[in-house]
Design a protein around this motif. Structure first.
Motif: not given
Length: 453
Positions: A25-34, A50-63
Motif C-alpha cells: 500500500x505504501x509503495x502504491x500510494x508513493x507511485x500514485x503521488x509521484x 538534458x534528456x526527457x522528463x520521464x527519466x525522473x520516473x525511473x528513480x521513483x519506480x526503483x524506490x
C-alpha cells in the motif's frame, strides 16, 4: 541483557520473502503521488538538464521496489533506495521519491540487524553534519544551514524514530520473556511444594499408619498359629481371622494411597481400585465382625453384567464401605440392607441406599462405639460431590414403621458402551469420547485419593 538477547529476531523480521500488505500500500500510494506530481510538473530543476522528463520516473519506480522489500530485504533495500535517491536528485527531485526514501531509512533501522541499525543511524548523522559544513564552506552563506537542516530532516529524523521504536519493542519483548520466566519459576516452585507435601504425607502414612497395621497383621497371624485354648477357641480364632483380614486389606489400601502420593506425575497407573463387585466380600467381613445380632444383606437391582465408569464404582464402593462401618459402630441389632438400583426417572444415575436399624436409643445420645464419628460422613459427602452427585444421611422410617438410619447417594453413572464390531465411525467416536471421559474422571479420582490421604 540475557532477556534482551533471548528476544527472537523473528519478532522483528517477518518470515518469507513476500512483501507485506502495508508495504504494498505504501509503495502504491508513493507511485500514485509521484505520477501526479510529475504530471503537474511539480518537481525541482534537475542538476543534469538534458534528456526527457520521464527519466525522473525511473528513480521513483526503483524506490517503490525498495519499499516493497523494506522489511525483509535489508540492507539491500536501503542500498537500492540510496542509489534511487541520488539519481532522483540528479534528474529532478520528486517529493514522493524523497518521502519513500525516508520510509526506507526508517525500515532499515527498525527491521535490520542490530549492528546494521546502529551503522545507519551513525551514518545519517555524519552525512548530515558533513553536508551542512560543506555547504557553509562552499557558499559562505548562513542560509545554507536551512539546507543542512532539511538534509538532517530527511536522514536523521527517520533513523532516530526507527531506533526509538526498535528499542521500545525490544524492551517490551524482554519484559514478556521475563514475565514468562517468572511465571514458569512460580509454577515450578508450586509443583515442588506440592510434591514435597505429597512425599511428606506418604512418609507419614508409611511410617505411622502402615506400621501399626503391619503390627496388627503380624500379631494376629502369630496368634492364629497358637493351639485352640478349648471352649470358645473357635470364636477367638474367627475374631483373630477377621482382624488379620481387615488389617491386610488396610495395608493394601494404604500402599495404594502411598503410591498415588509418591507418583505425582501420574506416569504410572495406580493399583486396581475397589469396585461394586467387591461388595459381597465387604459385607461378608462385616458379618464376621458383627456378633451382636446384626446381619448384612445386599440387594443389587442393576441389570446383569452392567459396567460403570471406574470413578463411579470406586465412589459407590467407598460410600457403602463407610456406611457399613458406621452401622458396625452405631446400629442397633437387626438387618443392615445395602440396595443398588437405577432410578426409572433418571436412567443415567445410580442409587445407593444403606439402611440400618436405630432401635429406641436417641440418635445423638451416648458416646460412639469407636472414635472418629462424623468424619466419615464428611468424607462420603465430599466424594459424592466431586462426581456432581447427591448425598443425604439421617434418621428415617422404614416401610414397617421402624426407626432406621438411611444413607442415600445418587451418582451420575452412564452406561459403559462397547464399540461396534463393524468399526463404524460413530462407534469409534463414541469410544474415543468414553476414553476421554474416563481419563478425566480417573485424574479427578487420583486427586481425590491424594487429598483424602
Amino acid at each position: 541483557m540475557i532477556a534482551a538477547a533471548a528476544v527472537p529476531r523473528a519478532a522483528r523480521t517477518p518470515r518469507g520473502r513476500r512483501p507485506h500488505r502495508d508495504d504494498v500500500l505504501v509503495a502504491a500510494a508513493g507511485l500514485a503521488g509521484g505520477l501526479l506530481l510529475w504530471a503537474f510538473e511539480l518537481n525541482s530543476r534537475p542538476l543534469w538538464q538534458t534528456g526527457p522528463r520521464w527519466l525522473v520516473l525511473l528513480p521513483l519506480a526503483t524506490m517503490c521496489l525498495a519499499t516493497l522489500a523494506r522489511r525483509f530485504g535489508q540492507p539491500y533495500a536501503l542500498l537500492l533506495g540510496t542509489v534511487a535517491e541520488i539519481a532522483d536528485v540528479t534528474l529532478g527531485t520528486l517529493l514522493a521519491t524523497m518521502v519513500l526514501f525516508t520510509d526506507v531509512l526508517y525500515a532499515a533501522v527498525l527491521y535490520g540487524s542490530a549492528r546494521f541499525s546502529r551503522t545507519v543511524l551513525r551514518t545519517s548523522v555524519v552525512v548530515s553534519v558533513l553536508v551542512s559544513a560543506g555547504l557553509l564552506l562552499a557558499f559562505r552563506d548562513p542560509e545554507m544551514l536551512l539546507v543542512g537542516a532539511a538534509c538532517a530532516g530527511v536522514l536523521v529524523v527517520p533513523t532516530t524514530s526507527g531506533e526509538m521504536i526498535r528499542n521500545h519493542r525490544d524492551k517490551a519483548a524482554a519484559e514478556r520473556v521475563r514475565a514468562e520466566q517468572t511465571a514458569l519459576l512460580a509454577e515450578l516452585d508450586r509443583k515442588q511444594a506440592v510434591n514435597a507435601e505429597r512425599a511428606r504425607m506418604a512418609r507419614e502414612l508409611h511410617d505411622v499408619v502402615a506400621n501399626h497395621l503391619s503390627a496388627i497383621a503380624i500379631h494376629s497371624t502369630a496368634a492364629l498359629s497358637f493351639p485352640e485354648p478349648g471352649a470358645g477357641g473357635g470364636a477367638t480364632r474367627d475374631a483373630l481371622g477377621v482382624i488379620r483380614e481387615n488389617s491386610v486389606q488396610g495395608l493394601a489400601e494404604m500402599r495404594r494411597l502411598i503410591g498415588l502420593l509418591r507418583n505425582a506425575d501420574g506416569a504410572e497407573e495406580p493399583a486396581a481400585t475397589p469396585s461394586l463387585e467387591g461388595l459381597e466380600a465387604l459385607l461378608r467381613r462385616a458379618r464376621a465382625m458383627a456378633g451382636d445380632g446384626r446381619t448384612f444383606a445386599l440387594a443389587d437391582h442393576r441389570p446383569p453384567g452392567e459396567r460403570l465408569p471406574a470413578p463411579v464404582e470406586l465412589a459407590a464402593y467407598r460410600v457403602v464401605q463407610e456406611a457399613v462401618t458406621n452401622a458396625l459402630k452405631h446400629a442397633a441389632p437387626g438387618t443392615v440392607t445395602v440396595t443398588l438400583d437405577r432410578d426409572a426417572a433418571r436412567l443415567d444415575t445410580l442409587g445407593i441406599r444403606v439402611r440400618s436399624p436405630l432401635g429406641d436409643a436417641p440418635v445423638d445420645a451416648g458416646a460412639p462405639r469407636a472414635p472418629g464419628a462424623g468424619a466419615g460422613l464428611v468424607g462420603m459427602r465430599e466424594r459424592v460431590e466431586l462426581l456432581e452427585g447427591e448425598l443425604t444421611a439421617g434418621p428415617a422410617e422404614s416401610a414397617a414403621g421402624e426407626r432406621i438410619w438411611q444413607v442415600h447417594a445418587v451418582l451420575p453413572a452412564p452406561h459403559e458402551a462397547e464399540p461396534a464390531a463393524d468399526g463404524s465411525g460413530a462407534a469409534r467416536r463414541h469410544e474415543k469420547h468414553r476414553a476421554t471421559r474416563e481419563e478425566a474422571r480417573n485424574t479427578r479420582e487420583a486427586r481425590e485419593e491424594g487429598a483424602g490421604a
